[in-house]
Design a protein around this motif. Sequence first.
Motif, mmCIF file in Angstrom:
data_model
loop_
_atom_site.group_PDB
_atom_site.id
_atom_site.type_symbol
_atom_site.label_atom_id
_atom_site.label_comp_id
_atom_site.label_asym_id
_atom_site.label_seq_id
_atom_site.Cartn_x
_atom_site.Cartn_y
_atom_site.Cartn_z
ATOM 1 N N MET A 1 0.523 -0.845 0.384
ATOM 2 C CA MET A 1 -0.180 -0.062 -0.078
ATOM 3 C C MET A 1 0.598 1.195 -0.183
ATOM 4 S SD MET A 1 -3.163 -0.604 2.572
ATOM 5 C CE MET A 1 -4.665 -1.757 2.009
ATOM 6 N N ARG A 2 0.558 1.701 -0.771
ATOM 7 C CA ARG A 2 1.268 3.294 -0.894
ATOM 8 C C ARG A 2 0.637 4.471 0.114
ATOM 9 N NH1 ARG A 2 1.421 5.768 -6.523
ATOM 10 N NH2 ARG A 2 2.922 7.830 -5.018
ATOM 11 N N VAL A 3 1.511 5.043 1.234
ATOM 12 C CA VAL A 3 0.640 6.324 2.600
ATOM 13 C C VAL A 3 1.371 7.313 1.979
ATOM 14 C CG1 VAL A 3 1.626 6.550 4.697
ATOM 15 C CG2 VAL A 3 0.524 3.696 3.299
ATOM 16 N N LEU A 4 1.061 8.557 1.939
ATOM 17 C CA LEU A 4 0.801 9.857 1.990
ATOM 18 C C LEU A 4 0.970 10.274 3.196
ATOM 19 C CD1 LEU A 4 2.613 12.048 0.181
ATOM 20 C CD2 LEU A 4 0.374 12.699 -0.180
ATOM 21 N N SER A 26 5.282 -2.517 8.065
ATOM 22 C CA SER A 26 4.117 -3.593 7.690
ATOM 23 C C SER A 26 3.874 -3.653 6.210
ATOM 24 C CB SER A 26 2.746 -2.868 8.128
ATOM 25 O OG SER A 26 2.607 -2.968 9.427
ATOM 26 N N GLY A 27 5.042 -3.264 5.821
ATOM 27 C CA GLY A 27 5.040 -2.947 3.947
ATOM 28 C C GLY A 27 4.308 -2.891 3.006
ATOM 29 N N ILE A 343 -4.259 -0.731 7.813
ATOM 30 C CA ILE A 343 -3.898 -0.720 6.767
ATOM 31 C C ILE A 343 -5.204 -2.183 6.421
ATOM 32 C CG2 ILE A 343 -2.687 -2.915 5.705
ATOM 33 C CD1 ILE A 343 -0.387 -1.630 7.218
ATOM 34 N N GLY A 344 -5.116 -2.575 6.933
ATOM 35 C CA GLY A 344 -7.165 -3.295 7.207
ATOM 36 C C GLY A 344 -8.278 -2.507 6.604
ATOM 37 N N LEU A 345 -8.378 -1.362 6.989
ATOM 38 C CA LEU A 345 -9.742 -1.062 7.058
ATOM 39 C C LEU A 345 -9.329 -0.085 5.404
ATOM 40 C CD1 LEU A 345 -10.499 1.821 9.669
ATOM 41 C CD2 LEU A 345 -11.825 -0.439 9.412
#
Length: 411
Positions: A1-4, A26-27, A343-345
């Motif tokens: 996943m991409r997080v900003l 967490s990847g 991440i799950g949500l």
Amino acid sequence: MRVLALASYDSFLNTARLISPYFERSGCTVELALVQARRQTQISGKQVEQYVGGTKVRWIDIESFCVTHEVADYDILLSCLEGLSTRRLMHHLVQLGDRRPLVISCYPGLVLRYALDGFSMRTGSDLLWLNCQADAESYAAMCSSFRVDASNARVFGLGALLEPVTRPLLASGPVVFFEQAVIPRYHAEREFLAAELVRLAKRFPKTNFVVKPRTATKEASLHRSWHPIEPLLRAAAQSQGGWPSNLALTSEKASTLLATASHCLTVCSTVAAEAIHAGIPTAVIGDFGAHEEYGLQYFFGSGIIRTFTELQFPFVSKPDAEWKARFIADPNTVIDRLVNEAIGLAAAPRVPLMQRPQRAEMSPELRAHLMRREGTSGVLARTFKSQRKPLGSGMLASIAKFWQQLLCLVT
């Protein structure tokens, strides 16, 4: 996943960079971005370098970032933003419907002032990471009163506590006073503060004192001091017979100072919680009284409020256990779980922000009225809260008087 991870000022960027590694573990791929919050300098290059080193940090404008739908390329937004930028983000994300990222809102420090105002504009967040149990209780009470779902709130803790402070068993370093830019705010108060700090050093000539200004001269922060502490200290020292040899100014990071400080002093600052967490004897200066503007109420019941005349060194100061349990929470104990929850949500379908009511900030009817009167940018910037007269008969009368006087001059 991409997080900003979005930040606006120095302490906000510090919180973003402390949380980011947990998403990476967490990847996730994490990027840092600074949002344009004001026209003047809001953070210096030196401050960016201090917090993130050589990590690439981009600048974005929230409106264009959302209008172009570039924001939809990310799965999670970690919003470490002040009020204006938060309102802009929540407003412009509406247009993306269910294609928006998951939004996590968190604070860069203790919520000392205007807590409910800050909570109300963040009710649209999918997750609201709060500093402590007391904040969670206030948020739940506010939401209940406005029939807003409060289930997005989590007790996260103070982000600064993610940075470990390693101390020797017996710290014999200086007494460190941590200044705040606007606590206290006014010249007479800050003049008194400077005079008392100099007087304190003279009272205890065998104790070393260090004053840590909130920012250096060319650095920036969310709140700008009207009266910087350094010249006030120098003027106070001159009036008291000279600069004490046991008093110094420093630009060291708070975490570095806390590693060796023997005591921590502050009028009202997030660093008090950091010092308490590190086991440092701490006093919150109470000379400036119980004013909501200065946030002293956060420390009511702590047992650590002292006036300058009450200070003695060395002192042993442990805050009340019940107060500490409600007002200081350690993020190290929950961050892995909260990151995994986010991440799950983020993998599940998103609820459009239009369906998440903002009634606690203002009613839809008031918002519509203000939009017609002030426009979008005016509502987000809260220009309607300035003291001014509406365009109307008064201005028309002034214009008529001007033309009448001009006509008399011509004729």
